[in-house]
Scaffold this motif. Structure first.
Motif, PDB file in Angstrom:
ATOM      1  N   GLU A 185      34.687  48.819  41.435  1.00 20.74           N
ATOM      2  CA  GLU A 185      35.488  47.749  42.032  1.00 20.74           C
ATOM      3  C   GLU A 185      35.716  46.585  41.067  1.00 20.74           C
ATOM      4  OE1 GLU A 185      33.037  49.312  43.489  1.00 20.74           O
ATOM      5  OE2 GLU A 185      34.011  50.305  45.198  1.00 20.74           O
ATOM      6  N   ARG A 186      34.686  46.198  40.319  1.00 23.34           N
ATOM      7  CA  ARG A 186      34.832  45.054  39.413  1.00 23.34           C
ATOM      8  C   ARG A 186      35.853  45.349  38.313  1.00 23.34           C
ATOM      9  NH1 ARG A 186      29.661  43.065  36.061  1.00 23.34           N
ATOM     10  NH2 ARG A 186      30.061  45.069  35.051  1.00 23.34           N
ATOM     11  N   GLU A 187      35.772  46.538  37.735  1.00 25.69           N
ATOM     12  CA  GLU A 187      36.707  46.907  36.665  1.00 25.69           C
ATOM     13  C   GLU A 187      38.126  47.071  37.201  1.00 25.69           C
ATOM     14  OE1 GLU A 187      33.755  48.220  37.145  1.00 25.69           O
ATOM     15  OE2 GLU A 187      32.681  47.598  35.327  1.00 25.69           O
ATOM     16  N   LEU A 188      38.250  47.613  38.403  1.00 28.16           N
ATOM     17  CA  LEU A 188      39.569  47.749  39.006  1.00 28.16           C
ATOM     18  C   LEU A 188      40.159  46.377  39.302  1.00 28.16           C
ATOM     19  CD1 LEU A 188      41.806  49.558  40.121  1.00 28.16           C
ATOM     20  CD2 LEU A 188      40.575  49.602  42.306  1.00 28.16           C
ATOM     21  N   ASP A 189      39.346  45.463  39.813  1.00 28.96           N
ATOM     22  CA  ASP A 189      39.812  44.103  40.100  1.00 28.96           C
ATOM     23  C   ASP A 189      40.317  43.419  38.828  1.00 28.96           C
ATOM     24  OD1 ASP A 189      39.250  44.354  42.769  1.00 28.96           O
ATOM     25  OD2 ASP A 189      37.349  43.262  42.686  1.00 28.96           O
ATOM     26  N   ALA A 190      39.634  43.676  37.701  1.00 29.16           N
ATOM     27  CA  ALA A 190      40.065  43.075  36.433  1.00 29.16           C
ATOM     28  C   ALA A 190      41.444  43.584  36.048  1.00 29.16           C
ATOM     29  CB  ALA A 190      39.050  43.391  35.334  1.00 29.16           C
ATOM     30  N   CYS A 191      41.714  44.853  36.291  1.00 25.27           N
ATOM     31  CA  CYS A 191      43.039  45.413  36.021  1.00 25.27           C
ATOM     32  C   CYS A 191      44.090  44.779  36.930  1.00 25.27           C
ATOM     33  CB  CYS A 191      43.029  46.931  36.218  1.00 25.27           C
ATOM     34  SG  CYS A 191      42.023  47.857  35.028  1.00 25.27           S
ATOM     35  N   VAL A 192      43.744  44.604  38.192  1.00 23.93           N
ATOM     36  CA  VAL A 192      44.678  44.019  39.157  1.00 23.93           C
ATOM     37  C   VAL A 192      45.014  42.584  38.774  1.00 23.93           C
ATOM     38  CG1 VAL A 192      44.958  43.291  41.558  1.00 23.93           C
ATOM     39  CG2 VAL A 192      43.951  45.527  41.040  1.00 23.93           C
ATOM     40  N   VAL A 193      43.999  41.810  38.417  1.00 21.90           N
ATOM     41  CA  VAL A 193      44.218  40.416  38.022  1.00 21.90           C
ATOM     42  C   VAL A 193      45.140  40.342  36.808  1.00 21.90           C
ATOM     43  CG1 VAL A 193      43.088  38.383  37.031  1.00 21.90           C
ATOM     44  CG2 VAL A 193      42.078  39.524  39.009  1.00 21.90           C
ATOM     45  N   ASP A 196      48.694  41.110  37.867  1.00 18.30           N
ATOM     46  CA  ASP A 196      49.258  39.981  38.606  1.00 18.30           C
ATOM     47  C   ASP A 196      49.698  38.867  37.652  1.00 18.30           C
ATOM     48  OD1 ASP A 196      48.889  41.257  41.017  1.00 18.30           O
ATOM     49  OD2 ASP A 196      47.029  40.192  41.529  1.00 18.30           O
ATOM     50  N   ALA A 222      46.063  50.324  43.866  1.00 16.12           N
ATOM     51  CA  ALA A 222      45.664  48.937  43.625  1.00 16.12           C
ATOM     52  C   ALA A 222      46.757  48.146  42.911  1.00 16.12           C
ATOM     53  CB  ALA A 222      44.383  48.901  42.801  1.00 16.12           C
TER      54      ALA A 222
END
Length: 271
Positions: A185-193, A196, A222
Protein backbone atom coordinates in the motif's frame (compact mmCIF):
# COMPACT_ATOMS: atom_id res chain seq x y z
CA UNK A 1 -7.15 -1.55 -20.58
CA UNK A 2 -9.92 1.05 -20.78
CA UNK A 3 -10.57 3.04 -17.61
CA UNK A 4 -13.35 5.48 -16.84
CA UNK A 5 -12.12 8.56 -14.99
CA UNK A 6 -14.03 11.75 -14.39
CA UNK A 7 -16.67 10.83 -16.94
CA UNK A 8 -14.19 10.15 -19.74
CA UNK A 9 -12.53 6.99 -20.94
CA UNK A 10 -8.76 6.64 -20.92
CA UNK A 11 -7.10 3.85 -22.85
CA UNK A 12 -3.86 2.70 -21.25
CA UNK A 13 -1.51 1.68 -24.05
CA UNK A 14 0.83 -1.32 -23.81
CA UNK A 15 4.38 -0.91 -25.07
CA UNK A 16 6.34 -4.17 -25.15
CA UNK A 17 10.02 -3.89 -24.22
CA UNK A 18 12.04 -6.39 -26.28
CA UNK A 19 15.40 -5.86 -24.55
CA UNK A 20 15.35 -9.32 -22.95
CA UNK A 21 15.26 -10.95 -26.37
CA UNK A 22 18.47 -9.12 -27.23
CA UNK A 23 20.07 -10.27 -23.96
CA UNK A 24 19.38 -13.88 -24.89
CA UNK A 25 20.67 -13.38 -28.44
CA UNK A 26 23.87 -11.69 -27.28
CA UNK A 27 24.61 -14.43 -24.75
CA UNK A 28 25.12 -16.81 -27.67
CA UNK A 29 26.97 -14.40 -29.92
CA UNK A 30 24.75 -15.19 -32.90
CA UNK A 31 21.57 -13.73 -34.41
CA UNK A 32 18.81 -15.71 -32.70
CA UNK A 33 16.47 -14.94 -31.11
CA UNK A 34 15.88 -11.73 -33.03
CA UNK A 35 14.44 -8.66 -31.27
CA UNK A 36 12.96 -7.65 -34.63
CA UNK A 37 10.96 -10.87 -34.83
CA UNK A 38 9.83 -10.53 -31.21
CA UNK A 39 8.68 -6.98 -31.92
CA UNK A 40 6.78 -8.15 -34.99
CA UNK A 41 5.06 -10.90 -32.97
CA UNK A 42 4.07 -8.45 -30.24
CA UNK A 43 2.69 -6.00 -32.78
CA UNK A 44 0.77 -8.77 -34.54
CA UNK A 45 -0.74 -9.70 -31.18
CA UNK A 46 -2.10 -6.18 -30.84
CA UNK A 47 0.28 -4.25 -28.58
CA UNK A 48 0.30 -0.48 -29.07
CA UNK A 49 4.04 0.07 -29.22
CA UNK A 50 7.55 -1.28 -28.84
CA UNK A 51 10.08 -0.10 -26.27
CA UNK A 52 13.85 -0.47 -26.68
CA UNK A 53 16.54 0.74 -24.33
CA UNK A 54 19.95 0.75 -26.03
CA UNK A 55 22.99 1.44 -23.87
CA UNK A 56 26.40 2.67 -25.01
CA UNK A 57 28.01 -0.73 -24.29
CA UNK A 58 25.26 -2.34 -26.43
CA UNK A 59 24.99 -5.23 -24.01
CA UNK A 60 21.50 -5.98 -25.28
CA UNK A 61 19.64 -3.81 -27.83
CA UNK A 62 22.00 -2.49 -30.47
CA UNK A 63 21.71 0.62 -32.60
CA UNK A 64 21.04 -1.58 -35.63
CA UNK A 65 18.13 -3.23 -33.77
CA UNK A 66 16.59 0.17 -33.10
CA UNK A 67 16.58 1.11 -36.77
CA UNK A 68 15.24 -2.27 -37.89
CA UNK A 69 12.38 -2.15 -35.38
CA UNK A 70 11.61 1.44 -36.34
CA UNK A 71 10.95 0.15 -39.84
CA UNK A 72 8.12 -2.18 -38.78
CA UNK A 73 6.19 -0.32 -36.06
CA UNK A 74 3.76 1.17 -38.55
CA UNK A 75 0.89 2.91 -36.77
CA UNK A 76 2.18 1.75 -33.38
CA UNK A 77 4.70 3.81 -31.41
CA UNK A 78 8.41 3.34 -30.93
CA UNK A 79 9.50 4.34 -27.43
CA UNK A 80 13.26 4.84 -27.27
CA UNK A 81 14.72 4.86 -23.75
CA UNK A 82 18.19 5.99 -22.81
CA UNK A 83 20.56 8.24 -20.92
CA UNK A 84 20.75 11.66 -22.61
CA UNK A 85 24.11 12.33 -20.97
CA UNK A 86 25.84 9.21 -22.33
CA UNK A 87 28.32 10.04 -25.09
CA UNK A 88 28.51 8.26 -28.43
CA UNK A 89 30.80 5.24 -28.30
CA UNK A 90 31.98 2.79 -30.94
CA UNK A 91 28.81 1.79 -32.84
CA UNK A 92 26.49 3.60 -30.42
CA UNK A 93 25.75 6.99 -32.02
CA UNK A 94 24.19 8.58 -28.94
CA UNK A 95 20.55 8.79 -27.90
CA UNK A 96 19.72 11.99 -29.76
CA UNK A 97 21.12 10.65 -33.02
CA UNK A 98 19.16 7.41 -32.60
CA UNK A 99 15.97 9.39 -32.03
CA UNK A 100 16.63 11.34 -35.20
CA UNK A 101 17.41 8.24 -37.24
CA UNK A 102 14.51 6.14 -35.93
CA UNK A 103 11.97 8.97 -35.75
CA UNK A 104 10.79 7.54 -32.44
CA UNK A 105 7.37 8.73 -31.33
CA UNK A 106 8.56 8.95 -27.73
CA UNK A 107 11.91 9.23 -25.99
CA UNK A 108 12.12 8.30 -22.32
CA UNK A 109 15.11 9.83 -20.57
CA UNK A 110 16.70 7.64 -17.91
CA UNK A 111 19.89 8.34 -15.88
CA UNK A 112 21.39 4.85 -16.07
CA UNK A 113 25.13 4.22 -15.95
CA UNK A 114 27.02 1.32 -17.52
CA UNK A 115 27.41 -0.40 -14.15
CA UNK A 116 23.66 -0.52 -13.53
CA UNK A 117 21.94 -3.82 -14.22
CA UNK A 118 18.69 -1.97 -14.86
CA UNK A 119 17.15 1.47 -14.43
CA UNK A 120 16.40 2.08 -10.76
CA UNK A 121 16.20 5.83 -10.03
CA UNK A 122 15.31 9.21 -11.44
CA UNK A 123 17.38 12.30 -12.19
CA UNK A 124 18.96 14.58 -9.59
CA UNK A 125 17.40 18.04 -9.58
CA UNK A 126 20.57 19.99 -8.74
CA UNK A 127 23.06 18.27 -11.04
CA UNK A 128 20.86 17.05 -13.90
CA UNK A 129 17.96 19.44 -14.45
CA UNK A 130 20.00 22.40 -15.81
CA UNK A 131 21.38 20.13 -18.57
CA UNK A 132 18.07 18.40 -19.19
CA UNK A 133 16.20 21.50 -20.24
CA UNK A 134 18.37 22.19 -23.28
CA UNK A 135 18.41 18.52 -24.26
CA UNK A 136 14.63 18.21 -24.05
CA UNK A 137 14.30 21.03 -26.57
CA UNK A 138 16.51 19.06 -28.98
CA UNK A 139 14.46 15.88 -28.62
CA UNK A 140 11.22 17.73 -29.13
CA UNK A 141 12.68 19.37 -32.22
CA UNK A 142 12.98 15.83 -33.62
CA UNK A 143 9.22 15.43 -33.19
CA UNK A 144 9.51 13.05 -30.23
CA UNK A 145 7.29 13.19 -27.18
CA UNK A 146 9.56 13.48 -24.14
CA UNK A 147 9.10 11.45 -20.98
CA UNK A 148 11.39 11.41 -17.95
CA UNK A 149 11.90 8.48 -15.59
CA UNK A 150 11.05 9.46 -11.99
CA UNK A 151 11.06 7.84 -8.58
CA UNK A 152 7.71 7.05 -6.93
CA UNK A 153 7.00 9.89 -4.52
CA UNK A 154 9.01 12.33 -6.66
CA UNK A 155 8.67 15.89 -5.31
CA UNK A 156 10.14 17.81 -8.25
CA UNK A 157 7.41 17.27 -10.86
CA UNK A 158 6.82 21.01 -11.24
CA UNK A 159 10.50 21.55 -12.01
CA UNK A 160 10.40 18.80 -14.64
CA UNK A 161 7.35 20.43 -16.21
CA UNK A 162 9.36 23.64 -16.30
CA UNK A 163 12.05 21.81 -18.28
CA UNK A 164 9.48 21.20 -21.02
CA UNK A 165 8.80 17.47 -20.64
CA UNK A 166 5.52 16.04 -21.90
CA UNK A 167 5.25 13.04 -19.58
CA UNK A 168 6.84 11.24 -16.70
CA UNK A 169 7.38 7.51 -16.35
CA UNK A 170 6.95 6.30 -12.79
CA UNK A 171 9.50 3.71 -11.68
CA UNK A 172 7.26 0.88 -10.43
CA UNK A 173 10.00 -1.47 -9.24
CA UNK A 174 9.43 -0.78 -5.51
CA UNK A 175 5.68 -1.31 -5.93
CA UNK A 176 6.19 -4.61 -7.76
CA UNK A 177 8.64 -5.86 -5.13
CA UNK A 178 6.27 -4.90 -2.32
CA UNK A 179 3.32 -6.44 -4.15
CA UNK A 180 5.11 -9.79 -4.23
CA UNK A 181 5.52 -9.61 -0.45
CA UNK A 182 1.82 -8.84 0.08
CA UNK A 183 2.26 -5.42 1.72
CA UNK A 184 2.34 -2.82 -1.05
CA UNK A 185 0.00 0.00 0.00
CA UNK A 186 2.75 2.50 0.86
CA UNK A 187 4.60 1.99 -2.43
CA UNK A 188 1.36 2.12 -4.41
CA UNK A 189 0.36 5.35 -2.65
CA UNK A 190 3.72 6.87 -3.63
CA UNK A 191 2.97 6.07 -7.28
CA UNK A 192 -0.50 7.59 -6.99
CA UNK A 193 0.82 10.78 -5.40
CA UNK A 194 3.38 11.14 -8.17
CA UNK A 195 0.75 10.64 -10.86
CA UNK A 196 -1.52 13.21 -9.22
CA UNK A 197 1.30 15.77 -9.07
CA UNK A 198 2.08 15.20 -12.73
CA UNK A 199 -1.53 15.67 -13.83
CA UNK A 200 -1.75 18.87 -11.78
CA UNK A 201 1.24 20.13 -13.79
CA UNK A 202 -0.38 19.14 -17.09
CA UNK A 203 1.88 16.15 -17.72
CA UNK A 204 0.93 12.72 -19.01
CA UNK A 205 1.83 9.70 -16.89
CA UNK A 206 3.50 6.46 -17.98
CA UNK A 207 4.69 3.62 -15.75
CA UNK A 208 7.14 0.80 -16.03
CA UNK A 209 9.48 -1.66 -14.38
CA UNK A 210 8.64 -5.13 -13.06
CA UNK A 211 4.98 -4.83 -13.97
CA UNK A 212 3.37 -8.22 -14.57
CA UNK A 213 0.04 -9.95 -15.07
CA UNK A 214 -0.13 -10.35 -11.29
CA UNK A 215 0.24 -6.69 -10.30
CA UNK A 216 -0.81 -4.63 -13.33
CA UNK A 217 -4.53 -4.48 -12.56
CA UNK A 218 -3.86 -3.14 -9.06
CA UNK A 219 -1.76 -0.31 -10.50
CA UNK A 220 -4.31 0.54 -13.20
CA UNK A 221 -7.14 0.61 -10.69
CA UNK A 222 -5.16 2.98 -8.48
CA UNK A 223 -4.06 5.22 -11.39
CA UNK A 224 -6.88 4.99 -13.96
CA UNK A 225 -5.42 7.75 -16.15
CA UNK A 226 -2.12 6.01 -16.97
CA UNK A 227 -1.31 6.77 -20.58
CA UNK A 228 1.10 3.90 -21.14
CA UNK A 229 2.75 0.95 -19.42
CA UNK A 230 6.04 -0.43 -20.69
CA UNK A 231 6.54 -4.11 -19.86
CA UNK A 232 9.38 -6.40 -20.84
CA UNK A 233 11.06 -8.64 -18.28
CA UNK A 234 7.93 -10.18 -16.75
CA UNK A 235 6.14 -10.38 -20.08
CA UNK A 236 8.88 -12.48 -21.67
CA UNK A 237 9.32 -14.55 -18.50
CA UNK A 238 5.62 -15.40 -18.64
CA UNK A 239 5.86 -16.11 -22.37
CA UNK A 240 8.54 -18.72 -21.71
CA UNK A 241 5.95 -20.81 -19.87
CA UNK A 242 2.84 -20.03 -21.87
CA UNK A 243 4.53 -20.78 -25.16
CA UNK A 244 6.84 -23.62 -24.15
CA UNK A 245 4.30 -26.43 -24.44
CA UNK A 246 3.36 -25.47 -27.99
CA UNK A 247 7.00 -25.31 -29.01
CA UNK A 248 7.80 -28.72 -27.52
CA UNK A 249 4.83 -30.27 -29.32
CA UNK A 250 5.98 -28.71 -32.58
CA UNK A 251 9.42 -30.31 -32.19
CA UNK A 252 7.86 -33.69 -31.37
CA UNK A 253 5.70 -33.43 -34.47
CA UNK A 254 8.78 -32.77 -36.60
CA UNK A 255 10.54 -35.82 -35.12
CA UNK A 256 7.48 -38.03 -35.69
CA UNK A 257 7.11 -36.86 -39.30
CA UNK A 258 10.77 -37.51 -40.02
CA UNK A 259 10.64 -40.94 -38.37
CA UNK A 260 7.61 -41.97 -40.46
CA UNK A 261 8.95 -40.62 -43.77
CA UNK A 262 9.72 -43.17 -46.50
CA UNK A 263 13.24 -44.60 -46.08
CA UNK A 264 13.67 -43.25 -42.56
CA UNK A 265 14.12 -46.65 -40.98
CA UNK A 266 16.66 -47.78 -43.56
CA UNK A 267 18.65 -44.58 -43.15
CA UNK A 268 18.78 -45.14 -39.41
CA UNK A 269 19.99 -48.71 -39.78
CA UNK A 270 22.69 -47.89 -42.32
CA UNK A 271 24.00 -45.15 -40.06
Amino acid sequence: MVNCFGGRFVVTLLSVNVNKVAVLRNSRGAEEPRPLTAAACALAAGCHGITVHPRPDQRHIRATDVLQIAGIVGQAELNLEGNPFAAARDEYPGLLQLVRQSRAAQVTLVPDADAQITSDHGFDRDTDFPRLQAMIREYKACGARTSVFVDPGCTVIAELAGCGVDRIEIYTGPFALAYASGAFERELDACVVTADRARECGLGVNAGHDLSQANLATLLQAIPTLAEVSIGHALFAEALYAGLGVTVRNYLDIIRRCASAPGAGGARQSA
